[in-house]
Design a protein around this motif. Structure first.
Motif, PDB file in Angstrom:
ATOM      1  N   MET A 156       3.410   5.994  16.480  1.00  0.00           N
ATOM      2  CA  MET A 156       4.357   5.089  15.894  1.00  0.00           C
ATOM      3  C   MET A 156       3.998   4.654  14.490  1.00  0.00           C
ATOM      4  O   MET A 156       4.900   4.332  13.749  1.00  0.00           O
ATOM      5  CB  MET A 156       4.585   3.902  16.800  1.00  0.00           C
ATOM      6  CG  MET A 156       3.358   3.058  17.054  1.00  0.00           C
ATOM      7  SD  MET A 156       3.410   2.278  18.649  1.00  0.00           S
ATOM      8  CE  MET A 156       2.140   3.230  19.449  1.00  0.00           C
ATOM      9  N   PRO A 157       2.731   4.710  14.052  1.00  0.00           N
ATOM     10  CA  PRO A 157       2.510   4.496  12.628  1.00  0.00           C
ATOM     11  C   PRO A 157       3.111   5.663  11.837  1.00  0.00           C
ATOM     12  O   PRO A 157       2.985   6.820  12.228  1.00  0.00           O
ATOM     13  CB  PRO A 157       0.990   4.478  12.485  1.00  0.00           C
ATOM     14  CG  PRO A 157       0.487   4.100  13.829  1.00  0.00           C
ATOM     15  CD  PRO A 157       1.456   4.742  14.784  1.00  0.00           C
ATOM     16  N   TYR A 158       3.777   5.334  10.746  1.00  0.00           N
ATOM     17  CA  TYR A 158       4.399   6.336   9.889  1.00  0.00           C
ATOM     18  C   TYR A 158       4.035   6.015   8.446  1.00  0.00           C
ATOM     19  O   TYR A 158       4.138   4.867   8.012  1.00  0.00           O
ATOM     20  CB  TYR A 158       5.921   6.307  10.056  1.00  0.00           C
ATOM     21  CG  TYR A 158       6.676   7.153   9.064  1.00  0.00           C
ATOM     22  CD1 TYR A 158       6.519   8.537   9.041  1.00  0.00           C
ATOM     23  CD2 TYR A 158       7.536   6.572   8.154  1.00  0.00           C
ATOM     24  CE1 TYR A 158       7.218   9.318   8.131  1.00  0.00           C
ATOM     25  CE2 TYR A 158       8.246   7.346   7.236  1.00  0.00           C
ATOM     26  CZ  TYR A 158       8.083   8.720   7.235  1.00  0.00           C
ATOM     27  OH  TYR A 158       8.771   9.482   6.331  1.00  0.00           O
ATOM     28  N   LEU A 159       3.601   7.036   7.730  1.00  0.00           N
ATOM     29  CA  LEU A 159       3.274   6.887   6.320  1.00  0.00           C
ATOM     30  C   LEU A 159       3.989   7.976   5.544  1.00  0.00           C
ATOM     31  O   LEU A 159       3.822   9.164   5.822  1.00  0.00           O
ATOM     32  CB  LEU A 159       1.761   7.004   6.089  1.00  0.00           C
ATOM     33  CG  LEU A 159       1.312   6.847   4.636  1.00  0.00           C
ATOM     34  CD1 LEU A 159       1.463   5.402   4.178  1.00  0.00           C
ATOM     35  CD2 LEU A 159      -0.120   7.305   4.462  1.00  0.00           C
ATOM     36  N   LYS A 160       4.806   7.561   4.590  1.00  0.00           N
ATOM     37  CA  LYS A 160       5.488   8.493   3.692  1.00  0.00           C
ATOM     38  C   LYS A 160       4.951   8.252   2.299  1.00  0.00           C
ATOM     39  O   LYS A 160       5.029   7.147   1.773  1.00  0.00           O
ATOM     40  CB  LYS A 160       6.998   8.261   3.713  1.00  0.00           C
ATOM     41  CG  LYS A 160       7.750   9.185   2.777  1.00  0.00           C
ATOM     42  CD  LYS A 160       9.246   8.913   2.852  1.00  0.00           C
ATOM     43  CE  LYS A 160      10.013   9.792   1.885  1.00  0.00           C
ATOM     44  NZ  LYS A 160      11.457   9.492   1.931  1.00  0.00           N
ATOM     45  N   LEU A 161       4.408   9.297   1.704  1.00  0.00           N
ATOM     46  CA  LEU A 161       3.801   9.204   0.385  1.00  0.00           C
ATOM     47  C   LEU A 161       4.582  10.056  -0.601  1.00  0.00           C
ATOM     48  O   LEU A 161       4.781  11.248  -0.376  1.00  0.00           O
ATOM     49  CB  LEU A 161       2.347   9.688   0.436  1.00  0.00           C
ATOM     50  CG  LEU A 161       1.589   9.714  -0.884  1.00  0.00           C
ATOM     51  CD1 LEU A 161       1.338   8.296  -1.376  1.00  0.00           C
ATOM     52  CD2 LEU A 161       0.283  10.475  -0.737  1.00  0.00           C
ATOM     53  N   ALA A 172       4.119   4.522  -1.429  1.00  0.00           N
ATOM     54  CA  ALA A 172       3.987   4.803  -0.003  1.00  0.00           C
ATOM     55  C   ALA A 172       4.783   3.802   0.813  1.00  0.00           C
ATOM     56  O   ALA A 172       4.845   2.624   0.468  1.00  0.00           O
ATOM     57  CB  ALA A 172       2.517   4.759   0.410  1.00  0.00           C
ATOM     58  N   GLU A 173       5.392   4.298   1.878  1.00  0.00           N
ATOM     59  CA  GLU A 173       6.032   3.457   2.879  1.00  0.00           C
ATOM     60  C   GLU A 173       5.185   3.551   4.136  1.00  0.00           C
ATOM     61  O   GLU A 173       4.948   4.642   4.641  1.00  0.00           O
ATOM     62  CB  GLU A 173       7.448   3.950   3.178  1.00  0.00           C
ATOM     63  CG  GLU A 173       8.378   3.865   2.002  1.00  0.00           C
ATOM     64  CD  GLU A 173       9.729   4.500   2.285  1.00  0.00           C
ATOM     65  OE1 GLU A 173      10.093   4.667   3.468  1.00  0.00           O
ATOM     66  OE2 GLU A 173      10.411   4.844   1.316  1.00  0.00           O
ATOM     67  N   MET A 175       2.510   9.722  12.312  1.00  0.00           N
ATOM     68  CA  MET A 175       3.283  10.701  11.550  1.00  0.00           C
ATOM     69  C   MET A 175       3.062  10.430  10.069  1.00  0.00           C
ATOM     70  O   MET A 175       3.113   9.279   9.628  1.00  0.00           O
ATOM     71  CB  MET A 175       4.775  10.589  11.875  1.00  0.00           C
ATOM     72  CG  MET A 175       5.635  11.628  11.163  1.00  0.00           C
ATOM     73  SD  MET A 175       7.402  11.464  11.520  1.00  0.00           S
ATOM     74  CE  MET A 175       7.447  12.049  13.210  1.00  0.00           C
ATOM     75  N   VAL A 176       2.812  11.503   9.317  1.00  0.00           N
ATOM     76  CA  VAL A 176       2.550  11.390   7.889  1.00  0.00           C
ATOM     77  C   VAL A 176       3.404  12.418   7.155  1.00  0.00           C
ATOM     78  O   VAL A 176       3.548  13.555   7.613  1.00  0.00           O
ATOM     79  CB  VAL A 176       1.052  11.634   7.578  1.00  0.00           C
ATOM     80  CG1 VAL A 176       0.778  11.516   6.098  1.00  0.00           C
ATOM     81  CG2 VAL A 176       0.179  10.670   8.351  1.00  0.00           C
ATOM     82  N   GLN A 177       3.944  12.024   6.019  1.00  0.00           N
ATOM     83  CA  GLN A 177       4.761  12.902   5.181  1.00  0.00           C
ATOM     84  C   GLN A 177       4.314  12.750   3.738  1.00  0.00           C
ATOM     85  O   GLN A 177       4.068  11.630   3.279  1.00  0.00           O
ATOM     86  CB  GLN A 177       6.239  12.513   5.322  1.00  0.00           C
ATOM     87  CG  GLN A 177       7.183  13.272   4.449  1.00  0.00           C
ATOM     88  CD  GLN A 177       8.624  12.791   4.600  1.00  0.00           C
ATOM     89  OE1 GLN A 177       8.933  11.945   5.424  1.00  0.00           O
ATOM     90  NE2 GLN A 177       9.504  13.328   3.786  1.00  0.00           N
ATOM     91  N   ILE A 178       4.204  13.867   3.029  1.00  0.00           N
ATOM     92  CA  ILE A 178       3.832  13.835   1.616  1.00  0.00           C
ATOM     93  C   ILE A 178       4.895  14.569   0.812  1.00  0.00           C
ATOM     94  O   ILE A 178       5.308  15.670   1.169  1.00  0.00           O
ATOM     95  CB  ILE A 178       2.471  14.515   1.347  1.00  0.00           C
ATOM     96  CG1 ILE A 178       1.355  13.866   2.132  1.00  0.00           C
ATOM     97  CG2 ILE A 178       2.150  14.486  -0.145  1.00  0.00           C
ATOM     98  CD1 ILE A 178       0.035  14.607   2.020  1.00  0.00           C
ATOM     99  N   GLU A 179       5.302  13.948  -0.279  1.00  0.00           N
ATOM    100  CA  GLU A 179       6.194  14.586  -1.248  1.00  0.00           C
ATOM    101  C   GLU A 179       5.491  14.551  -2.596  1.00  0.00           C
ATOM    102  O   GLU A 179       5.397  13.497  -3.228  1.00  0.00           O
ATOM    103  CB  GLU A 179       7.530  13.841  -1.312  1.00  0.00           C
ATOM    104  CG  GLU A 179       8.311  13.883  -0.015  1.00  0.00           C
ATOM    105  CD  GLU A 179       9.593  13.076  -0.067  1.00  0.00           C
ATOM    106  OE1 GLU A 179       9.753  12.233  -0.976  1.00  0.00           O
ATOM    107  OE2 GLU A 179      10.434  13.287   0.816  1.00  0.00           O
ATOM    108  N   LEU A 193      -2.888  15.471   4.259  1.00  0.00           N
ATOM    109  CA  LEU A 193      -2.172  15.058   5.473  1.00  0.00           C
ATOM    110  C   LEU A 193      -3.152  14.661   6.570  1.00  0.00           C
ATOM    111  O   LEU A 193      -2.982  13.638   7.231  1.00  0.00           O
ATOM    112  CB  LEU A 193      -1.253  16.182   5.971  1.00  0.00           C
ATOM    113  CG  LEU A 193       0.049  16.371   5.223  1.00  0.00           C
ATOM    114  CD1 LEU A 193       0.712  17.683   5.632  1.00  0.00           C
ATOM    115  CD2 LEU A 193       1.001  15.207   5.464  1.00  0.00           C
ATOM    116  N   ASP A 194      -4.184  15.482   6.754  1.00  0.00           N
ATOM    117  CA  ASP A 194      -5.190  15.196   7.775  1.00  0.00           C
ATOM    118  C   ASP A 194      -5.921  13.889   7.483  1.00  0.00           C
ATOM    119  O   ASP A 194      -6.115  13.053   8.369  1.00  0.00           O
ATOM    120  CB  ASP A 194      -6.183  16.358   7.863  1.00  0.00           C
ATOM    121  CG  ASP A 194      -7.190  16.175   8.974  1.00  0.00           C
ATOM    122  OD1 ASP A 194      -6.773  16.074  10.154  1.00  0.00           O
ATOM    123  OD2 ASP A 194      -8.408  16.124   8.675  1.00  0.00           O
TER     124      ASP A 194
END
Length: 115
Positions: A1-6, A61-62, A40-44, A21-22
């Motif tokens: 449930m933790p989510y990080l969008k960078l 980052a969100e 869950m992690v996302q990188i742009e 990502l790791d």
């Protein structure tokens, strides 16, 4: 449930993306106390962005999680800023992080919610 969008101006190589990502996934699990299997992690990378009137290296980052505390937010801010400086040479004063504590009943997974 933790989510990080960078999102970042930094261009990421094919080798950098999986490593970062790791590292981010492990950081989120450690700092939130949640199992990494829920992270869950996302990188742009390579995004066109402007901060303080210039496009020097920066990141936004969100960070969202159920039960996120202010103490965890401060710890994540510190750890994430260090990681971004080490990995992408982005100074801490060029990083904004938006934190959200989401109620369990508003976080869906596996056909239901956590609440």
């Amino acid at each position: 449930m933790p989510y990080l969008k960078l999102s970042t101006t930094a261009s990421l190589s094919d080798e950098q993306s999986p490593q970062l990502l790791d590292q981010l996934s492990k950081l989120m699990a450690q700092q939130t106390g949640k199992p990494e299997r829920y992270v869950m992690v996302q990188i742009e990378g390579g995004k066109a962005m402007l901060f303080a009137g210039n496009n020097q290296p920066l990141a936004y980052a969100e960070c969202k999680s159920i039960g996120l505390t202010t103490a965890q937010a401060k710890a994540i801010s510190s750890s994430l800023s260090r990681l971004l400086n080490d990995a992408l040479q982005i100074p801490a004063d060029r990083v904004y992080i938006e934190f959200s504590n989401c109620p369990a009943e508003y976080w869906g997974w596996n056909g239901s919610t956590f609440g």
